[in-house]
Design an enzyme around this catalytic site. Structure first.
Site, PDB file in Angstrom:
ATOM      1  N   ARG A 121       0.807  -1.241   0.000  1.00 46.47           N
ATOM      2  CA  ARG A 121       0.000   0.000   0.000  1.00 46.47           C
ATOM      3  C   ARG A 121       0.828   1.273   0.000  1.00 46.47           C
ATOM      4  NH1 ARG A 121      -3.254  -3.076   3.546  1.00 46.47           N
ATOM      5  NH2 ARG A 121      -5.078  -3.856   2.428  1.00 46.47           N
ATOM      6  N   LYS A 142       3.025  11.782 -10.981  1.00 50.04           N
ATOM      7  CA  LYS A 142       2.246  10.882 -11.831  1.00 50.04           C
ATOM      8  C   LYS A 142       3.089   9.645 -12.102  1.00 50.04           C
ATOM      9  CE  LYS A 142      -0.950  13.682 -14.539  1.00 50.04           C
ATOM     10  NZ  LYS A 142      -1.349  14.038 -15.925  1.00 50.04           N
ATOM     11  N   GLU A 184       9.888  18.820 -23.920  1.00 48.61           N
ATOM     12  CA  GLU A 184       9.155  19.174 -22.686  1.00 48.61           C
ATOM     13  C   GLU A 184       9.636  20.518 -22.137  1.00 48.61           C
ATOM     14  OE1 GLU A 184       6.532  17.465 -21.796  1.00 48.61           O
ATOM     15  OE2 GLU A 184       6.861  15.302 -21.953  1.00 48.61           O
ATOM     16  N   LYS A 226       6.636  23.185 -13.500  1.00 55.91           N
ATOM     17  CA  LYS A 226       5.913  21.979 -13.114  1.00 55.91           C
ATOM     18  C   LYS A 226       5.520  22.045 -11.636  1.00 55.91           C
ATOM     19  CE  LYS A 226       4.975  17.442 -13.945  1.00 55.91           C
ATOM     20  NZ  LYS A 226       5.217  16.248 -14.737  1.00 55.91           N
ATOM     21  N   GLU A 236      -4.946  16.824 -10.871  1.00 54.07           N
ATOM     22  CA  GLU A 236      -5.502  17.226 -12.166  1.00 54.07           C
ATOM     23  C   GLU A 236      -7.023  17.393 -12.150  1.00 54.07           C
ATOM     24  OE1 GLU A 236      -3.251  15.700 -15.419  1.00 54.07           O
ATOM     25  OE2 GLU A 236      -4.885  16.026 -16.832  1.00 54.07           O
ATOM     26  N   ARG A 240      -3.808  21.496 -13.845  1.00 59.22           N
ATOM     27  CA  ARG A 240      -2.709  20.598 -14.198  1.00 59.22           C
ATOM     28  C   ARG A 240      -2.798  20.089 -15.640  1.00 59.22           C
ATOM     29  NH1 ARG A 240       0.425  15.894 -10.701  1.00 59.22           N
ATOM     30  NH2 ARG A 240       1.867  15.412 -12.361  1.00 59.22           N
ATOM     31  N   ASN A 244      -0.438  19.082 -20.369  1.00 54.17           N
ATOM     32  CA  ASN A 244      -0.711  18.131 -21.430  1.00 54.17           C
ATOM     33  C   ASN A 244      -0.641  18.744 -22.816  1.00 54.17           C
ATOM     34  OD1 ASN A 244      -2.338  15.328 -21.826  1.00 54.17           O
ATOM     35  ND2 ASN A 244      -1.692  15.732 -19.732  1.00 54.17           N
ATOM     36  N   HIS A 247       0.135  16.690 -25.879  1.00 55.27           N
ATOM     37  CA  HIS A 247       0.119  15.277 -25.487  1.00 55.27           C
ATOM     38  C   HIS A 247      -1.073  14.493 -26.016  1.00 55.27           C
ATOM     39  CE1 HIS A 247       3.390  16.475 -22.920  1.00 55.27           C
ATOM     40  NE2 HIS A 247       3.538  15.252 -22.448  1.00 55.27           N
ATOM     41  N   HIS A 251       0.544  11.333 -27.345  1.00 55.55           N
ATOM     42  CA  HIS A 251       0.293   9.988 -26.816  1.00 55.55           C
ATOM     43  C   HIS A 251      -0.337   9.083 -27.880  1.00 55.55           C
ATOM     44  CE1 HIS A 251       0.268  11.232 -22.276  1.00 55.55           C
ATOM     45  NE2 HIS A 251       1.477  10.905 -22.687  1.00 55.55           N
ATOM     46  N   HIS A 264       8.801   9.906 -26.817  1.00 58.79           N
ATOM     47  CA  HIS A 264       7.759  10.703 -26.180  1.00 58.79           C
ATOM     48  C   HIS A 264       7.889  12.173 -26.602  1.00 58.79           C
ATOM     49  CE1 HIS A 264       4.812  11.834 -23.158  1.00 58.79           C
ATOM     50  NE2 HIS A 264       5.635  12.774 -22.738  1.00 58.79           N
TER      51      HIS A 264
HETATM   52  P1  NAD Z   1      13.479   6.510 -21.237  1.00 54.88           P
HETATM   53  O1  NAD Z   1      13.343   6.344 -19.789  1.00 54.88           O
HETATM   54  O2  NAD Z   1      13.081   5.393 -22.110  1.00 54.88           O
HETATM   55  O3  NAD Z   1      14.989   6.918 -21.571  1.00 54.88           O
HETATM   56  C1  NAD Z   1      15.356   7.076 -22.904  1.00 54.88           C
HETATM   57  C2  NAD Z   1      16.582   6.248 -23.275  1.00 54.88           C
HETATM   58  O4  NAD Z   1      17.754   6.868 -22.750  1.00 54.88           O
HETATM   59  C3  NAD Z   1      16.574   4.827 -22.739  1.00 54.88           C
HETATM   60  O5  NAD Z   1      17.073   3.982 -23.730  1.00 54.88           O
HETATM   61  C4  NAD Z   1      17.558   4.888 -21.577  1.00 54.88           C
HETATM   62  O6  NAD Z   1      18.193   3.662 -21.360  1.00 54.88           O
HETATM   63  C5  NAD Z   1      18.528   5.921 -22.040  1.00 54.88           C
HETATM   64  N1  NAD Z   1      19.197   6.683 -20.981  1.00 54.88           N
HETATM   65  C6  NAD Z   1      18.644   7.152 -19.848  1.00 54.88           C
HETATM   66  N2  NAD Z   1      19.510   7.920 -19.189  1.00 54.88           N
HETATM   67  C7  NAD Z   1      20.664   7.911 -19.899  1.00 54.88           C
HETATM   68  C8  NAD Z   1      21.920   8.536 -19.734  1.00 54.88           C
HETATM   69  N3  NAD Z   1      22.155   9.366 -18.711  1.00 54.88           N
HETATM   70  N4  NAD Z   1      22.873   8.313 -20.669  1.00 54.88           N
HETATM   71  C9  NAD Z   1      22.611   7.519 -21.738  1.00 54.88           C
HETATM   72  N5  NAD Z   1      21.441   6.923 -21.953  1.00 54.88           N
HETATM   73  C10 NAD Z   1      20.467   7.123 -21.049  1.00 54.88           C
HETATM   74  O7  NAD Z   1      12.641   7.763 -21.767  1.00 54.88           O
HETATM   75  P2  NAD Z   1      12.386   9.241 -21.238  1.00 54.88           P
HETATM   76  O8  NAD Z   1      12.337  10.051 -22.456  1.00 54.88           O
HETATM   77  O9  NAD Z   1      13.286   9.643 -20.149  1.00 54.88           O
HETATM   78  O10 NAD Z   1      10.925   9.128 -20.613  1.00 54.88           O
HETATM   79  C11 NAD Z   1       9.801   8.856 -21.406  1.00 54.88           C
HETATM   80  C12 NAD Z   1       8.707   8.323 -20.538  1.00 54.88           C
HETATM   81  O11 NAD Z   1       8.364   9.287 -19.552  1.00 54.88           O
HETATM   82  C13 NAD Z   1       7.426   7.993 -21.271  1.00 54.88           C
HETATM   83  O12 NAD Z   1       6.973   6.726 -20.877  1.00 54.88           O
HETATM   84  C14 NAD Z   1       6.465   9.056 -20.806  1.00 54.88           C
HETATM   85  O13 NAD Z   1       5.123   8.620 -20.796  1.00 54.88           O
HETATM   86  C15 NAD Z   1       6.967   9.341 -19.426  1.00 54.88           C
HETATM   87  N6  NAD Z   1       6.597  10.663 -18.908  1.00 54.88           N
HETATM   88  C16 NAD Z   1       6.025  10.718 -17.694  1.00 54.88           C
HETATM   89  C17 NAD Z   1       5.699  11.931 -17.152  1.00 54.88           C
HETATM   90  C18 NAD Z   1       5.115  11.999 -15.775  1.00 54.88           C
HETATM   91  O14 NAD Z   1       4.673  13.056 -15.350  1.00 54.88           O
HETATM   92  N7  NAD Z   1       5.107  10.916 -15.043  1.00 54.88           N
HETATM   93  C19 NAD Z   1       5.969  13.108 -17.845  1.00 54.88           C
HETATM   94  C20 NAD Z   1       6.584  13.018 -19.093  1.00 54.88           C
HETATM   95  C21 NAD Z   1       6.892  11.774 -19.615  1.00 54.88           C
HETATM   96 ZN    ZN Z   2       5.282  14.501 -21.561  1.00 57.02          ZN
END
Ligand code: NAD
Ligand code: ZN
Length: 358
Positions: A121, A142, A184, A226, A236, A240, A244, A247, A251, A264
């Site tokens: 939990r 999130k 972003e 943010k 949200e 909030r 988006n 997005h 998405h 993304h």
């Molecule tokens: P990711 O986590 O897949 O990282 C991208 C790539 O970079 C991966 O292959 C990873 O192995 C590599 N990598 C990570 N750090 C590295 C580093 N320092 N050096 C070399 N390689 C590295 O992708 P992302 O773009 O970080 O995140 C995308 C995700 O985030 C999506 O799933 C999206 O939905 C989510 N997201 C969530 C929120 C939220 O509020 N929770 C907001 C925006 C995006």
């Molecule tokens: Zn995003």
């Protein structure tokens, strides 16, 4: 190092930003009422090779550290992996006092946060983001996994205890991932801060060259935006949703291309261009999309949808968006730079606009 405070109804925590921020981990762990006996670090295979040793070495020897390494990429935000991590945590004897550390990009942060939010939990978790994009995903609480029927469909609002944004990790990011993060950053400027948007326009070359001071300024600005938005609307109910911007289509494209088929950030960038053009049809005084197209070229963002993907399919994915109400698509549209709002957009308007993006 600099510090941004995030104050939500459920929690108040700090985001520490700068080269070496991850070295604050032992300090942060010491602030917990009860020192954890077990820590679970969740990361991916790429990040593990680069930074896992460093993080593990920083943790006090009196604590047992386990790690779970996911394959890198969006496909890892799955129910299967979620279940496997929970099983691993139970087998290793994690308890209510244990701590989850998310070491990686948004994929790792989202699934690790969701694991932490539901294990017994809810147990404490710390975000150590390693991508530029994760300046966004690691802040705000999130957390989610994907379902074949929709992205981020299973999740929670669950805030971390702290975010340690070590900007030195950015240096190893591949070019495409860096670009994804800039999407972003640009979003935060477009929805909230005209001055910041103007600043970005003038600083693209030095940002792409990873000028440390300017990059840190961007990350701080994005995180501040943010934090402000999330502080006033954690779950949200209204405001909030502006985060988006870009997005709804973004998405949908991620789903339509197949998870991992478009980053993304690239999806969001294309989505912002789309939303801006739709906004211009409603707000005659807005004249921005031409400028964005030039900017997109400089950043290397896509401005066209991949041929072979049908507008109707994209529309159907857009309808699965969590902002949809009774089958009507709601998008964040722009009034002017720094000012956006949620609007319902009819299907035929969306289809027509999509057709112009091939
Ligand atoms: P990711 O986590 O897949 O990282 C991208 C790539 O970079 C991966 O292959 C990873 O192995 C590599 N990598 C990570 N750090 C590295 C580093 N320092 N050096 C070399 N390689 C590295 O992708 P992302 O773009 O970080 O995140 C995308 C995700 O985030 C999506 O799933 C999206 O939905 C989510 N997201 C969530 C929120 C939220 O509020 N929770 C907001 C925006 C995006
Ligand atoms: Zn995003």
């Amino acid at each position: 190092l600099s510090e941004v405070k995030v104050k939500t109804e459920s929690k108040e925590y700090s985001v520490h930003i700068g080269p070496g921020a991850s070295e604050m981990l032992p300090e942060v762990l010491k602030t917990f009422n009860k020192a954890p006996k077990t820590i679970l670090i969740i990361t991916d295979d790429v990040v593990a090779k680069l930074y896992l040793d460093k993080i593990e070495a920083a943790i006090d020897q009196s604590c047992t550290v386990h790690h779970f390494i996911l394959p890198n990429g969006e496909g890892s935000k799955s129910f299967q992996n979620y279940y496997e991590i929970q099983s691993f945590a139970l087998e290793k004897g994690l308890d209510r006092n244990s701590v989850v550390i998310a070491l990686g990009g948004g994929v790792v942060g989202d699934i690790a946060g969701f694991v932490a939010s539901t294990f017994m939990r809810g147990i404490k978790f710390i975000q150590i983001p390693t991508t530029l994009l994760a300046h966004d995903s690691a802040v705000g609480g999130k957390v989610a996994i994907n379902h074949p029927l929709g992205k981020n469909m299973i999740g929670a609002f669950y805030q971390p205890e702290a975010v340690l944004y070590d900007t030195s990790f950015i240096s190893t990011l591949p070019e495409g991932e860096l670009r994804s993060g800039f999407a972003e950053v640009v979003k935060h400027a477009l929805i909230w801060d005209k001055g910041f948007y103007e600043w970005i326009k003038e600083n693209i070359p030095s940002l792409e060259a990873l000028d440390e001071e300017r990059l840190m300024y961007c990350i701080e600005k994005g995180i501040q935006t943010k934090a402000e938005v999330v502080s006033s609307d954690e779950t949200e109910q209204g405001l909030r949703a502006i985060l988006n911007y870009g997005h709804t289509l973004g998405h949908a494209l991620e789903a339509a291309y197949g998870y991992g088929g478009i980053s993304h950030g690239d999806g969001v960038a294309l989505g912002m261009l789309f939303a801006t053009e739709l906004s211009e049809e409603l707000v005659p005084s807005l004249d921005l999309s031409k400028e964005l197209r030039t900017l997109w070229k400089k950043f290397g963002f896509p401005s066209k949808i991949k041929p072979g993907i049908h507008p109707e399919d994209i529309l159907n994915w857009m309808k699965k968006d969590k902002k949809s109400k009774s089958g009507h698509i709601h998008m964040v549209l722009m009034q002017e730079v720094g000012k956006v709002l949620l609007e319902s957009v009819p299907d035929d308007v969306i289809i027509k606009k999509l057709a112009s993006f091939y």
